[in-house]
Design an enzyme around this catalytic site. Structure first.
Site, short mmCIF file in Angstrom:
data_model
loop_
_atom_site.label_atom_id
_atom_site.label_comp_id
_atom_site.label_asym_id
_atom_site.label_seq_id
_atom_site.Cartn_x
_atom_site.Cartn_y
_atom_site.Cartn_z
N ASP A 209 0.61 -1.51 0.05
CA ASP A 209 0.19 0.14 0.23
C ASP A 209 0.47 1.16 -0.11
O ASP A 209 2.50 1.27 0.03
CB ASP A 209 -1.18 -0.03 1.50
CG ASP A 209 0.08 -0.07 2.28
OD1 ASP A 209 0.38 0.79 3.03
OD2 ASP A 209 0.17 -0.65 3.18
N ASP A 211 0.79 3.20 2.70
CA ASP A 211 0.79 4.49 3.82
C ASP A 211 -0.81 5.10 3.32
O ASP A 211 -1.64 4.55 3.16
CB ASP A 211 2.07 4.81 4.14
CG ASP A 211 1.58 5.15 5.42
OD1 ASP A 211 1.29 4.49 6.66
OD2 ASP A 211 2.07 6.17 6.32
#
Length: 290
Positions: A209, A211
């Site tokens: 991802d 973040d």
């Protein structure tokens, strides 16, 4: 010929490894308690592997609850010569895209609720963490990832946060200002303890991802992490096999960065001031130097 015995610490999504021959499980106790789970031993070619799921099978343990000292001590007692950590992480750079891998080579430790050393009152040691990653093992692991078809970034700073919550937007932006590249919750104190146990250590970070700093993208959640974790884990399992194949038949020489003997320059407590009980406890990880 000196042989490799490769310890694999599997992070989120990696609870097994493929291709193990002579597979067997071992229950282990250490002076620091039990590790996260049973050790799984086997071999790929001529290389012995010892696998340990960091969070336990079924992901039972939070990052803070992982018994880091017991995990490293168990691998050391099992005869492991080198440790490869495989961990999920968040990206703090645009070019580190979910699905990519990062062979990080530096750490910033922002954890605060974990036991970070095997040593203590009565037997003090100060190991160098200037260069926490074994460059030889890291490069071999990087080559294995590339051979498995994934995009790999060499080098990068991993910031370890306590968790288990993900970052706030302000924290995520701050870590980018610091020059961090990826963020995770488990590489510390794991890498520090591996150094104290004189075990060369490398890490493959599986980007899941962005973040939450990338505001045009949905903030990180367990749901979107799991969506990409399956793909990353398959690449990681394939990479472990390819790494073992590369090591098979290759003599293991002393670690060029000196980790194998780093305690020669780290023990500071005078022999007559050492706590005999602590010294005895430390023999499993520091017996060579003691």
């Amino acid at each position: 010929m000196s042989k490799w015995t490769l310890g694999i610490i599997g992070g989120s999504g990696l609870y097994e490894i493929d291709g193990l021959e002579d597979r067997r499980e071992e229950q282990v106790e250490t002076p620091w308690g039990a590790p996260s789970d049973t050790l799984v031993r086997g071999r790929i070619g001529e290389v012995e592997l010892v696998f340990l799921p960091r969070h336990g099978k079924g992901h039972r343990l939070t990052p803070t609850e992982v018994p880091y000292r017991a995990n490293i001590a168990a691998l050391k007692a099992a005869g492991v010569t080198d440790i490869l950590s495989i961990s999920a992480c968040g990206s703090l750079k645009e070019e580190y895209v979910p699905g990519h891998f990062v062979a990080a080579d530096q750490f910033i430790d922002r954890t605060f609720a974990r036991d970070k050393t095997f040593f203590g009152a009565g037997m003090v040691a100060h190991v160098s963490m200037a260069h926490p990653i074994c460059p030889r093992l890291s490069e071999l692991a990087a080559q294995a990832v590339e051979a498995s078809g994934a995009m790999l970034h060499r080098g990068g700073t991993y910031i370890a946060m306590e968790g288990p919550q993900f970052s706030s937007l302000a924290e995520s932006k701050l870590y980018r200002q610091w020059g961090c590249d990826v963020i995770g919750m488990t590489a510390m104190p794991e890498a520090k303890l591996a150094r104290e146990a004189e075990l060369p250590y490398a890490i493959l970070c599986m980007v899941t991802d962005y973040d939450c700093w990338r505001e045009e993208t949905e903030a990180v959640s367990v749901t979107n992490v799991l969506e990409i974790m399956g793909h990353n884990s398959a690449i990681a399992r394939k990479s472990v096999v390819k790494l073992a194949e590369r090591l098979s038949g290759t003599e293991r020489t002393p670690d060029p960065s000196g980790t194998d003997t780093c305690l020669d320059y780290a023990l500071i407590t005078a022999p007559d001031a050492r706590d005999p009980k602590l010294v005895e406890k430390l023999r499993v990880i520091a017996g060579r130097a003691l």
